[in-house]
Design a protein around this motif. Structure first.
Motif, PDB file in Angstrom:
ATOM      1  N   ILE A 146      36.511  41.545  35.053  1.00  0.00           N
ATOM      2  CA  ILE A 146      36.075  41.078  36.327  1.00  0.00           C
ATOM      3  C   ILE A 146      34.722  40.550  36.374  1.00  0.00           C
ATOM      4  N   ASP A 147      34.356  39.580  37.007  1.00  0.00           N
ATOM      5  CA  ASP A 147      32.996  39.224  37.205  1.00  0.00           C
ATOM      6  C   ASP A 147      32.823  38.734  38.613  1.00  0.00           C
ATOM      7  N   ASN A 148      31.359  38.464  38.869  1.00  0.00           N
ATOM      8  CA  ASN A 148      30.974  37.914  40.306  1.00  0.00           C
ATOM      9  C   ASN A 148      30.570  36.524  40.042  1.00  0.00           C
ATOM     10  N   GLU A 149      30.652  35.746  41.045  1.00  0.00           N
ATOM     11  CA  GLU A 149      29.899  34.221  41.034  1.00  0.00           C
ATOM     12  C   GLU A 149      29.852  33.957  42.410  1.00  0.00           C
ATOM     13  N   PRO A 150      28.670  32.969  42.587  1.00  0.00           N
ATOM     14  CA  PRO A 150      28.548  32.533  44.114  1.00  0.00           C
ATOM     15  C   PRO A 150      29.736  31.869  44.652  1.00  0.00           C
ATOM     16  N   ALA A 151      29.864  32.166  46.138  1.00  0.00           N
ATOM     17  CA  ALA A 151      30.994  31.769  46.568  1.00  0.00           C
ATOM     18  C   ALA A 151      31.158  30.134  46.678  1.00  0.00           C
ATOM     19  N   ALA A 152      32.412  29.732  46.599  1.00  0.00           N
ATOM     20  CA  ALA A 152      32.766  28.286  46.530  1.00  0.00           C
ATOM     21  C   ALA A 152      32.107  27.688  47.551  1.00  0.00           C
ATOM     22  N   ASP A 153      32.185  28.145  48.721  1.00  0.00           N
ATOM     23  CA  ASP A 153      31.612  27.231  50.095  1.00  0.00           C
ATOM     24  C   ASP A 153      30.100  27.294  50.081  1.00  0.00           C
ATOM     25  N   GLY A 154      29.281  27.950  49.289  1.00  0.00           N
ATOM     26  CA  GLY A 154      28.126  27.671  49.155  1.00  0.00           C
ATOM     27  C   GLY A 154      27.159  28.743  50.228  1.00  0.00           C
ATOM     28  N   ASP A 155      27.867  29.645  50.791  1.00  0.00           N
ATOM     29  CA  ASP A 155      27.212  30.753  51.662  1.00  0.00           C
ATOM     30  C   ASP A 155      26.471  31.865  50.576  1.00  0.00           C
ATOM     31  N   CYS A 156      25.882  32.730  51.157  1.00  0.00           N
ATOM     32  CA  CYS A 156      25.182  33.754  50.441  1.00  0.00           C
ATOM     33  C   CYS A 156      26.004  34.916  50.017  1.00  0.00           C
ATOM     34  N   SER A 157      27.172  34.968  50.174  1.00  0.00           N
ATOM     35  CA  SER A 157      28.246  35.889  49.758  1.00  0.00           C
ATOM     36  C   SER A 157      28.641  35.480  48.034  1.00  0.00           C
ATOM     37  N   SER A 159      31.811  35.320  45.293  1.00  0.00           N
ATOM     38  CA  SER A 159      33.375  35.719  44.968  1.00  0.00           C
ATOM     39  C   SER A 159      33.533  36.520  43.799  1.00  0.00           C
ATOM     40  N   VAL A 160      34.562  37.010  43.682  1.00  0.00           N
ATOM     41  CA  VAL A 160      34.908  37.480  42.301  1.00  0.00           C
ATOM     42  C   VAL A 160      35.861  36.958  41.678  1.00  0.00           C
ATOM     43  N   VAL A 161      35.887  36.860  40.328  1.00  0.00           N
ATOM     44  CA  VAL A 161      36.999  36.273  39.280  1.00  0.00           C
ATOM     45  C   VAL A 161      37.388  37.367  38.529  1.00  0.00           C
ATOM     46  N   VAL A 162      38.857  37.327  38.604  1.00  0.00           N
ATOM     47  CA  VAL A 162      39.432  38.162  37.663  1.00  0.00           C
ATOM     48  C   VAL A 162      40.136  37.504  36.508  1.00  0.00           C
ATOM     49  N   ARG A 163      40.073  37.898  35.448  1.00  0.00           N
ATOM     50  CA  ARG A 163      40.807  37.234  34.194  1.00  0.00           C
ATOM     51  C   ARG A 163      41.814  37.890  33.792  1.00  0.00           C
ATOM     52  N   LEU A 164      43.008  37.317  33.511  1.00  0.00           N
ATOM     53  CA  LEU A 164      44.193  38.006  32.860  1.00  0.00           C
ATOM     54  C   LEU A 164      44.355  37.944  31.568  1.00  0.00           C
ATOM     55  N   ASP A 165      45.392  38.651  30.856  1.00  0.00           N
ATOM     56  CA  ASP A 165      45.388  38.629  29.526  1.00  0.00           C
ATOM     57  C   ASP A 165      46.128  37.178  29.057  1.00  0.00           C
ATOM     58  N   ASN A 166      46.590  36.512  29.748  1.00  0.00           N
ATOM     59  CA  ASN A 166      47.217  35.462  29.551  1.00  0.00           C
ATOM     60  C   ASN A 166      46.300  34.006  29.625  1.00  0.00           C
ATOM     61  N   SER A 322      30.145  58.983  44.144  1.00  0.00           N
ATOM     62  CA  SER A 322      30.452  57.894  43.607  1.00  0.00           C
ATOM     63  C   SER A 322      30.361  56.755  44.462  1.00  0.00           C
ATOM     64  N   LYS A 323      30.282  55.548  43.882  1.00  0.00           N
ATOM     65  CA  LYS A 323      30.200  54.555  44.827  1.00  0.00           C
ATOM     66  C   LYS A 323      31.648  53.597  44.602  1.00  0.00           C
ATOM     67  N   ALA A 324      32.559  53.795  45.543  1.00  0.00           N
ATOM     68  CA  ALA A 324      33.611  53.147  45.472  1.00  0.00           C
ATOM     69  C   ALA A 324      33.804  51.772  46.076  1.00  0.00           C
ATOM     70  N   THR A 325      32.765  50.834  46.521  1.00  0.00           N
ATOM     71  CA  THR A 325      32.896  49.630  46.596  1.00  0.00           C
ATOM     72  C   THR A 325      31.593  48.874  46.279  1.00  0.00           C
ATOM     73  N   ARG A 326      31.671  47.619  46.018  1.00  0.00           N
ATOM     74  CA  ARG A 326      30.714  46.835  45.512  1.00  0.00           C
ATOM     75  C   ARG A 326      31.026  45.353  46.030  1.00  0.00           C
ATOM     76  N   GLY A 327      30.143  44.903  46.925  1.00  0.00           N
ATOM     77  CA  GLY A 327      30.426  43.752  47.646  1.00  0.00           C
ATOM     78  C   GLY A 327      31.921  43.921  48.241  1.00  0.00           C
ATOM     79  N   ALA A 328      32.689  43.059  48.128  1.00  0.00           N
ATOM     80  CA  ALA A 328      33.996  43.020  48.602  1.00  0.00           C
ATOM     81  C   ALA A 328      35.159  43.568  47.520  1.00  0.00           C
ATOM     82  N   VAL A 329      34.809  44.361  46.600  1.00  0.00           N
ATOM     83  CA  VAL A 329      35.570  45.215  45.680  1.00  0.00           C
ATOM     84  C   VAL A 329      35.865  46.600  46.052  1.00  0.00           C
ATOM     85  N   THR A 330      36.972  47.053  46.110  1.00  0.00           N
ATOM     86  CA  THR A 330      36.885  48.344  46.258  1.00  0.00           C
ATOM     87  C   THR A 330      38.399  48.901  45.595  1.00  0.00           C
TER      88      THR A 330
END
Length: 448
Positions: A146-157, A159-166, A322-330
């Protein structure tokens, strides 16, 4: 299924989605359905690492809180008439021969719709999956990073990027971990690891083609370090379990000579995935002294529905701190609050999560605010349920890993106080009503 084709089409490269849900169990499917019905998102991807819907555990008991959630999801009617209700449990102490009876309803009166009903776990999964659009569930899709990166629409939020084993990468606005104790999302959030309760559980589903003739009740048997139980699901099927002490709570279960001398940890590890060995250990070793009625049920076990695993839970204090949230991830379900099955609330609590998370997201200005609101609302209740489940199991087991006078006092407390006064009060907490979904009108139109 259609999800397999969709998964194959996205086997390489990068795709976008509004919501990614890791895990296609009860929590994952219920959350996906709730998000659609609340108008939160239309483009939802559910990643399931297995090749098909999994039904580990064979059966599940739905308490009133679970029925309230299924009613909010609009699928209670698909299940309510298929299974018979029960309200009582008879517990026999094999050491003394005494039998006690208690009611799960506690001080509550129940309508037919929300009575306790055991059901086939696969039936619940199918009922949820049938309400999702084809392609929502992507089977054989294992989340690896799991990684974070700037949102595609250019706002200050972000996006989260998940990578699969394939090799596939999926960028989403919201990520919800429903991957149980596999913990990919929970670890990324920094949640503590689940620990063992010091007990393990064998679960099975037995089939009687000509009918079993058992009463519609939970029947339990207690002996030193063991608790066995069985409950009919319908006229032909019976769910059963056997819980035994293994190793001290909080410690791992390595297969070493030291542990083998004092526990069943090694047998458990060797038997995992081998139903023939599991059945042998239960009927010929662990439960050989159990009543004939229980052993008869065990002998009728469906060999495809036998499992043996340690009972894990997340420390309630860890849940609160514990913190069960980080940005829009829970997280939701067992990924959030793994618990022992002693009050049968794992699945029901996951259904509650789905409704409350979807409602929080539908009523918040941003996804991050929505998941933060959800976690804030759930913390205290799920911590209490986890603690109640652990306490219930520990007491009924006669005080796992205690001895001497302490063990005697625990058993005295169990036989004279717990079953008579505390267990009915625990049952009352299972009447929690998570409420209905409250979508924005424009969001609902979009989702439909």
């Amino acid at each position: 299924m259609a999800g397999e084709a969709a998964g194959a089409a996205a086997a390489t490269g990068r795709v976008d989605a509004e919501v990614v849900i890791a895990g296609g169990g009860i929590a994952g499917l219920a959350t996906a359905l709730a998000l659609r019905q609340a108008g939160v998102a239309r483009d939802i991807v559910v990643l399931e690492r297995h090749a098909e819907l999994r039904d580990t555990g064979a059966a599940i008991t739905i308490f009133p809180n679970g029925w309230f959630a299924l009613r909010a999801l609009g699928i209670a009617h698909k299940l309510i008439s298929r299974y018979a209700a029960y309200e009582t449990s008879r517990v026999t102490n094999l050491e003394t021969g005494a039998t006690q009876e208690f009611r799960f309803a506690g001080n509550r009166a129940s309508s037919e719709e929300v009575k306790l009903k055991p059901m086939d776990r696969k039936a619940l999964l199918l009922a949820l999956a049938e309400e999702l659009p084809p392609g929502t569930i992507r089977f054989s899709s294992k989340l690896v990073s799991i990684d974070n990166e700037p949102a595609a629409d250019g706002d200050c939020s972000e996006s989260v990027v998940v990578r699969l084993d394939n090799g596939t990468a999926i960028r989403a606005k919201i990520l919800i971990g429903c991957d149980g104790v596999h913990l990919v999302v929970a670890r990324w959030l920094g949640l503590s690891e689940p620990v063992t309760s010091g007990r393990s559980c064998v679960r099975g589903l037995s089939v009687f083609p000509d009918g079993h003739g058992l009463q519609q009740e939970l029947r339990q048997f207690l002996s030193e370090g063991l608790r066995a139980g069985m409950v009919p699901i319908n006229d032909a099927d019976v769910y059963w379990f056997l819980i035994n002490n293994t190793v001290p709570a909080g410690k791992p279960t390595p297969c070493s000579k030291a542990f083998a001398l004092a526990s069943n940890a090694c047998k458990e590890k060797k038997a995992v995935g081998d139903p023939t060995m599991i059945l042998h250990e239960v009927k010929d070793v662990l439960a050989s002294h159990m009543p004939t009625e229980f052993l008869d049920v065990v002998r009728h076990s469906d060999m495809n529905n036998l499992s043996w695993a340690p009972l894990l839970y997340r420390n309630p204090w860890s849940l609160l701190t514990s913190k069960a949230t980080r940005g829009a991830v829970t997280v939701a379900g067992d990924a959030f609050h793994p618990m022992t099955p002693d009050i049968a609330q794992g699945g029901c609590a996951a259904l509650e999560d789905a409704i409350i998370l979807a409602r929080a997201l539908s009523q918040s200005a941003t996804p991050a605010e929505g998941v933060a609101s959800y976690v804030a609302e759930r913390w205290w209740r799920v911590s209490w349920i986890v603690a109640g489940a652990y306490m219930s199991g520990w007491v009924q087991q006669g005080g796992s890993n205690v001895s001497g006078m302490s063990k005697y006092l625990v058993k005295l407390f169990r036989d004279w106080i717990f079953y008579r006064f505390i267990s009915p009060r625990l049952s009352d907490t299972m009447w929690f009503n998570c409420g209905d979904l409250q979508p924005h009108k424009e969001g609902k139109d979009h989702a439909e």
